[in-house]
Design a protein around this motif. Sequence first.
Motif, PDB file in Angstrom:
ATOM      1  N   GLU A   1      11.624   3.942  41.007  1.00  0.00           N
ATOM      2  CA  GLU A   1      11.778   2.467  41.632  1.00  0.00           C
ATOM      3  C   GLU A   1      10.361   2.532  41.919  1.00  0.00           C
ATOM      4  O   GLU A   1       9.951   1.021  42.142  1.00  0.00           O
ATOM      5  CB  GLU A   1      12.512   3.290  43.570  1.00  0.00           C
ATOM      6  N   THR A   2       9.349   3.089  41.884  1.00  0.00           N
ATOM      7  CA  THR A   2       8.059   2.902  42.698  1.00  0.00           C
ATOM      8  C   THR A   2       7.169   2.298  41.027  1.00  0.00           C
ATOM      9  O   THR A   2       7.064   0.710  40.924  1.00  0.00           O
ATOM     10  CB  THR A   2       6.977   4.106  42.505  1.00  0.00           C
ATOM     11  N   VAL A   3       7.465   2.791  39.356  1.00  0.00           N
ATOM     12  CA  VAL A   3       7.566   2.195  38.289  1.00  0.00           C
ATOM     13  C   VAL A   3       7.819   0.185  37.940  1.00  0.00           C
ATOM     14  O   VAL A   3       6.972  -0.415  38.380  1.00  0.00           O
ATOM     15  CB  VAL A   3       7.629   2.611  37.101  1.00  0.00           C
ATOM     16  N   ALA A   4       8.632   0.432  38.580  1.00  0.00           N
ATOM     17  CA  ALA A   4      10.263  -0.784  38.289  1.00  0.00           C
ATOM     18  C   ALA A   4       9.805  -1.839  39.123  1.00  0.00           C
ATOM     19  O   ALA A   4       9.037  -2.667  38.903  1.00  0.00           O
ATOM     20  CB  ALA A   4      11.319  -0.227  38.499  1.00  0.00           C
ATOM     21  N   TRP A   5       8.972  -1.423  40.469  1.00  0.00           N
ATOM     22  CA  TRP A   5       8.583  -1.956  40.987  1.00  0.00           C
ATOM     23  C   TRP A   5       6.832  -2.532  40.886  1.00  0.00           C
ATOM     24  O   TRP A   5       6.157  -3.576  40.495  1.00  0.00           O
ATOM     25  CB  TRP A   5       8.120  -2.029  42.303  1.00  0.00           C
TER      26      TRP A   5
ATOM     27  N   ALA B   1       6.824   2.207  46.801  1.00  0.00           N
ATOM     28  CA  ALA B   1       7.323   0.353  46.143  1.00  0.00           C
ATOM     29  C   ALA B   1       6.695   0.145  47.355  1.00  0.00           C
ATOM     30  O   ALA B   1       6.872   0.260  48.682  1.00  0.00           O
ATOM     31  CB  ALA B   1       8.623   0.159  45.980  1.00  0.00           C
ATOM     32  N   GLY B   2       6.523  -1.263  47.203  1.00  0.00           N
ATOM     33  CA  GLY B   2       5.038  -1.927  48.282  1.00  0.00           C
ATOM     34  C   GLY B   2       3.823  -1.824  49.050  1.00  0.00           C
ATOM     35  O   GLY B   2       3.061  -2.080  49.348  1.00  0.00           O
ATOM     36  N   SER B   3       2.721  -0.576  48.091  1.00  0.00           N
ATOM     37  CA  SER B   3       1.753  -0.625  48.644  1.00  0.00           C
ATOM     38  C   SER B   3       1.416  -1.672  48.122  1.00  0.00           C
ATOM     39  O   SER B   3       1.101  -2.158  47.246  1.00  0.00           O
ATOM     40  CB  SER B   3       1.447   1.098  47.455  1.00  0.00           C
ATOM     41  N   ALA B   4      -0.127  -1.611  49.089  1.00  0.00           N
ATOM     42  CA  ALA B   4      -1.316  -2.675  49.344  1.00  0.00           C
ATOM     43  C   ALA B   4      -2.215  -1.925  47.845  1.00  0.00           C
ATOM     44  O   ALA B   4      -2.764  -2.738  46.977  1.00  0.00           O
ATOM     45  CB  ALA B   4      -1.541  -2.705  50.071  1.00  0.00           C
ATOM     46  N   ALA B   5      -2.453  -0.099  48.176  1.00  0.00           N
ATOM     47  CA  ALA B   5      -3.279   0.075  46.415  1.00  0.00           C
ATOM     48  C   ALA B   5      -2.267   0.836  46.176  1.00  0.00           C
ATOM     49  O   ALA B   5      -2.710   2.251  46.227  1.00  0.00           O
ATOM     50  CB  ALA B   5      -4.307   0.451  47.218  1.00  0.00           C
ATOM     51  N   PRO B   6      -1.765   0.527  45.152  1.00  0.00           N
ATOM     52  CA  PRO B   6      -0.914   2.662  43.956  1.00  0.00           C
ATOM     53  C   PRO B   6      -1.198   2.664  43.349  1.00  0.00           C
ATOM     54  O   PRO B   6      -1.537   2.018  41.817  1.00  0.00           O
ATOM     55  CB  PRO B   6       0.544   1.341  43.321  1.00  0.00           C
ATOM     56  N   ARG B   7      -1.234   3.931  43.778  1.00  0.00           N
ATOM     57  CA  ARG B   7      -2.709   4.869  43.354  1.00  0.00           C
ATOM     58  C   ARG B   7      -1.651   5.018  41.400  1.00  0.00           C
ATOM     59  O   ARG B   7      -2.807   4.852  40.338  1.00  0.00           O
ATOM     60  CB  ARG B   7      -2.599   6.022  43.414  1.00  0.00           C
TER      61      ARG B   7
ATOM     62  N   VAL C   1       5.063   9.803  34.697  1.00  0.00           N
ATOM     63  CA  VAL C   1       4.980   8.101  34.870  1.00  0.00           C
ATOM     64  C   VAL C   1       5.497   7.767  33.015  1.00  0.00           C
ATOM     65  O   VAL C   1       6.077   7.351  32.843  1.00  0.00           O
ATOM     66  CB  VAL C   1       3.450   7.746  35.293  1.00  0.00           C
ATOM     67  N   ASP C   2       5.030   8.937  32.148  1.00  0.00           N
ATOM     68  CA  ASP C   2       4.876   8.811  31.040  1.00  0.00           C
ATOM     69  C   ASP C   2       6.201   8.468  30.332  1.00  0.00           C
ATOM     70  O   ASP C   2       7.189   7.279  29.563  1.00  0.00           O
ATOM     71  CB  ASP C   2       4.013   9.922  29.596  1.00  0.00           C
ATOM     72  N   GLU C   3       7.075   9.547  31.247  1.00  0.00           N
ATOM     73  CA  GLU C   3       8.429  10.154  30.834  1.00  0.00           C
ATOM     74  C   GLU C   3       9.234   8.999  31.246  1.00  0.00           C
ATOM     75  O   GLU C   3      10.343   8.337  30.479  1.00  0.00           O
ATOM     76  CB  GLU C   3       9.186  11.494  31.845  1.00  0.00           C
ATOM     77  N   VAL C   4       9.023   8.205  32.714  1.00  0.00           N
ATOM     78  CA  VAL C   4       9.752   7.065  32.894  1.00  0.00           C
ATOM     79  C   VAL C   4       9.380   5.720  32.434  1.00  0.00           C
ATOM     80  O   VAL C   4      10.595   4.805  31.755  1.00  0.00           O
ATOM     81  CB  VAL C   4       8.939   6.398  34.583  1.00  0.00           C
ATOM     82  N   LEU C   5       8.492   5.437  31.495  1.00  0.00           N
ATOM     83  CA  LEU C   5       7.898   4.041  30.728  1.00  0.00           C
ATOM     84  C   LEU C   5       7.919   4.653  29.200  1.00  0.00           C
ATOM     85  O   LEU C   5       8.064   3.889  28.323  1.00  0.00           O
ATOM     86  CB  LEU C   5       6.611   3.728  31.398  1.00  0.00           C
ATOM     87  N   GLY C   6       8.471   5.575  28.654  1.00  0.00           N
ATOM     88  CA  GLY C   6       8.511   6.364  27.257  1.00  0.00           C
ATOM     89  C   GLY C   6       7.735   6.159  27.132  1.00  0.00           C
ATOM     90  O   GLY C   6       7.664   6.028  25.470  1.00  0.00           O
ATOM     91  N   HIS C   7       6.709   7.011  27.078  1.00  0.00           N
ATOM     92  CA  HIS C   7       5.001   6.781  27.098  1.00  0.00           C
ATOM     93  C   HIS C   7       4.630   8.181  26.726  1.00  0.00           C
ATOM     94  O   HIS C   7       5.447   8.664  27.314  1.00  0.00           O
ATOM     95  CB  HIS C   7       4.702   6.424  27.528  1.00  0.00           C
TER      96      HIS C   7
END
Length: 355
Positions: A300-304, A171-177, A243-249
């Motif tokens: 945490e990252t995905v929520a942000w 979280a908080g990255s200026a350029a989040p990959r 990432v897909d798992e976190v977002l149910g995709h």
Amino acid sequence: MGKSAVVLGATGQIGVAVVERLVRDGWEVRAVSRGGGPRVVWPVGSGVRTVHLDRNDDRALVRVVGEGCDVLVDCVAFGSRHGAQLAALGDRVGSAAVISTCMVYRDDDGVGFDALPGACPRFTGPVTEEQATVAPDDTTYAGGKVALERVLLESAPFPVTLLRAGMVHGAGSAAPREWYFVKRALDRRPVRLLAHRGAGICHPSAARNLAELVLAAAVRPGDRVLNVGDPAPPTVRAMAAAVDEVLGHEAEEYLIDGPGEPGLGQTPWSLRRSFVMDMGLAGRELGYRPVCDYAGSLPETVAWLVETARGRDWREAFPRLAARWGPTAFDYAAEDRAIAAGQVGGRPLVPAGRE
């Protein structure tokens, strides 16, 4: 009096994680940044004092550190000038922890990550801190970090721990990959193209893991260089699936046996050859244990990311990403044409289920 720390670059992604970790361990922190605030508001009673400072102003830095500190953490130092600036603080500083980068390494043929556009060193296994580095050179990113390291190790009158971070995320990255995968999941994009068959590894480093090692170095000062990376670094394909798992995709994957093209399979984590760091020395030197792996950091990252982009064009929310990626990152029509043609740049597209 409690333990005291000065953190330079305190409102950046790494700096915030460092300040929060030091505070939880009972440190009094001077949180120094160019803006000083209000980008980050520290909790009342946390023991954090916000300081506005251009770290290139030598006299201002001396004034901030003038009353002394047990540890100085520099999250933004670069080049020989900053190295000399820190060394000149002398006995005002008990010890220092300074963020460097894994990009300093070169392979046995002398190839580094900055060598040429698209350059990719070839390493035979996990890279240790003994691996050769590129030459010091204040005009390039990797060379500038080497120049910083050399000056500090040779002339700092206090113990310095240099932390060679992998690809920092959180979280908080200026350029989040991660946005590359998150946006596709939010768009419910049913397909995903992956260059190099999604098999490569580009060693990630969670900001929270970096902060944990900063604390370990502050508690046990010494002159050392340490790699900092997440445990069990995942492949690009595993990152996307996490990432897909976190977002149910779910997405059908098409694998490219090669580099792909901009916007067609090239993700922010794609490398032609895997790059993995050996993390053993940090454990042996400091008893360091990471606080999370890549997948564990994602909720945490995905929520942000979702909250930051809510109701906004993603290019407004993440302007540095937009400048870096250009218009091709989410060209779904071009992807559909490639899938229909069954190839990218003359290389076949292979549905993952038919490998």
